[in-house]
Motif scaffolding. Structure first.
Motif, PDB file in Angstrom:
ATOM      1  N   LYS A  41      -7.697  -0.974 -16.004  1.00 59.47           N
ATOM      2  CA  LYS A  41      -8.355  -1.879 -15.782  1.00 59.47           C
ATOM      3  C   LYS A  41      -7.540  -1.161 -13.588  1.00 59.47           C
ATOM      4  O   LYS A  41      -8.854  -1.328 -12.495  1.00 59.47           O
ATOM      5  CB  LYS A  41      -7.264  -2.962 -15.320  1.00 59.47           C
ATOM      6  N   SER A 237      -0.927   0.540 -12.573  1.00 59.76           N
ATOM      7  CA  SER A 237      -1.176   1.503 -10.813  1.00 59.76           C
ATOM      8  C   SER A 237      -0.412   2.139 -10.808  1.00 59.76           C
ATOM      9  O   SER A 237      -0.651   2.786  -9.982  1.00 59.76           O
ATOM     10  CB  SER A 237      -0.247  -0.069 -10.474  1.00 59.76           C
ATOM     11  N   HIS A 336      -3.834  -2.560  -2.155  1.00 58.20           N
ATOM     12  CA  HIS A 336      -3.526  -3.175  -3.629  1.00 58.20           C
ATOM     13  C   HIS A 336      -4.665  -1.906  -4.737  1.00 58.20           C
ATOM     14  O   HIS A 336      -6.146  -2.151  -4.147  1.00 58.20           O
ATOM     15  CB  HIS A 336      -4.193  -4.782  -4.343  1.00 58.20           C
ATOM     16  N   ASP A 338      -5.988  -2.013  -7.313  1.00 57.65           N
ATOM     17  CA  ASP A 338      -7.525  -2.489  -8.441  1.00 57.65           C
ATOM     18  C   ASP A 338      -8.569  -3.381  -7.686  1.00 57.65           C
ATOM     19  O   ASP A 338      -9.483  -2.130  -7.513  1.00 57.65           O
ATOM     20  CB  ASP A 338      -6.617  -3.291  -9.159  1.00 57.65           C
TER      21      ASP A 338
HETATM   22 MN    MN Z   1      -3.122  -4.996  -9.873  1.00 57.24          MN
END
Ligand code: MN
Ligand code: PLP
Length: 368
Positions: A41, A237, A336, A338
């Motif tokens: 993701k 991440s 962030h 994502d």
């Molecule tokens: Mn995230």
């Protein structure tokens, strides 16, 4: 092309830093005797998923079925979809993945009988068998069946339902990934899942219902999961890092988090400089997400970013600091990774000032 020749805003990744992050996580997880199933993701790019697999990844995770379709179309045949799906349209799409790729395994996370029966019905009609992982409540109070009779009943239901089979348990404590203090984060992460492993040992094992796989953990918590019973880590991440992860304390609490380095950046331009203390950037919340705080200006800790709306970022310069010029380029560190990446169609790979590669972010926007 050089970075100067690249128009803005553009999403860029430092290739050497990313590669070091990829290798470091695989080595650390392997050294703990666990498998790494990277969560894609974060990047949504099949070629980067392939790199994670070639480094030793057990398979990949996607958050959504749409991302899984993208990855499967690119030839990735071992995918865990970590978010429950809940409508016949989705059940049909899941089954269609199996039909389109008979050699693939697309394991779906579930937490209720409704999911099991719905998927089972479609799977039987299509003549396929769908693997299921049961999400168990792990402190976040998001999805997840509670420990106790409801979990036992759900496992028994899967075992009794045609068209589906029981792989194991997902235990993901998303609320603990960003606990600031290293030791506290590790302790809280262990405490959140200990009851699950107690339950497996004392209730599931004696009944012959033990999970084959226990999957969980992220970039903030993977270190806590040695010797508990997890079989695989779902971190995502770490490939890019971001300002929110960087702001956590290091292991000895003396510095910022230095386990992985920031690889993902947004290349931007100063478009206006109305006062000496205030400049404006061509990057607002549509290309630098602010759900996890404000982005940072790389190399200029004296500058504070403030949201200027969808398309503008306002930069506040500390008094007496070097001013900016209109047209000046700045590299921003997203807060962030994502949510920032999801706004872009292309990721540019850079090495120093050279743009040496680009990828289509094929899974971008595929929250379906
Ligand atoms: Mn995230
Ligand atoms: N697993 C699940 C279920 C997630 O939702 C996420 C991220 O949100 C991850 C793993 C990866 O965590 P991280 O990106 O913090 O490494």
């Amino acid at each position: 092309m050089t970075l100067d020749e690249l128009d803005t805003p553009a999403l860029v990744v430092d290739l050497d830093v990313m590669e070091a992050n990829l290798q470091a996580m695989q080595q650390r997880v392997s050294a703990r005797g666990l498998k790494l199933r990277p969560h894609t993701k974060a990047h949504k790019i099949p070629a980067l998923a392939q790199r994670q697999l070639s480094l030793g990844g057990e398979g990949i995770c996607t958050a959504k079925l749409g991302e899984a379709e993208v990855m499967a179309d690119a030839g990735i045949m071992d995918i865990l979809i970590t978010t429950p799906i809940a409508h016949p349209i989705k059940y049909q799409r899941l089954v269609a993945l199996y039909l389109a790729h008979p050699e693939g395994v697309f394991c779906q996370v579930v937490d209720h009988a409704e999911h099991v029966l719905g998927i089972g019905k479609c799977a039987v009609a299509a003549g396929v068998n769908v693997e299921l992982l049961i999400e168990v409540e792990s402190g976040q109070q998001r999805c997840g069946v509670a420990l106790g009779k409801s979990l036992v009943d759900l496992i028994k239901l899967i075992e009794a339902t045609e068209g589906v089979s029981y792989r194991g348990i997902q235990a993901y404590s998303g609320h603990l990934q960003h606990v600031q203090d290293f030791a506290q984060r590790q302790a809280q992460a262990r405490a959140a899942v200990l009851p699950i492993f107690d339950f497996i040992d004392n209730q599931l094992l004696p009944q012959g219902l033990a999970p084959r796989v226990v999957s969980g953990g992220g970039t903030g918590t993977y270190q806590a999961y040695t010797g508990l019973g997890f079989t695989e880590i779902q971190a995502g991440s770490y490939i890019f890092m971001d300002a929110a992860y960087r702001a956590l304390a290091s292991r000895d609490n003396s510095r910022q988090n230095d386990e992985f380095s920031n690889a993902l950046k947004v290349w931007t331009t100063v478009i206006s400089h109305p006062t000496p203390e205030r400049a404006v950037l061509d990057a607002g919340m549509k290309c630098l997400s602010i759900d996890m705080g404000m982005p940072l200006v790389e190399g200029r800790e004296d500058i504070r970013y403030q949201s200027g709306g969808d398309e503008h970022g306002i930069l506040h310069l500390a008094e007496g600091e070097v001013s900016l010029t209109i047209g000046q380029r700045l590299l921003m560190l997203p807060s962030h990774c994502d949510t920032t990446l999801n706004s872009y169609q292309t990721l540019y790979g850079i090495r120093g000032d050279e743009v040496v590669q680009s990828w289509d972010i094929a899974g971008r926007g595929r929250s379906d």
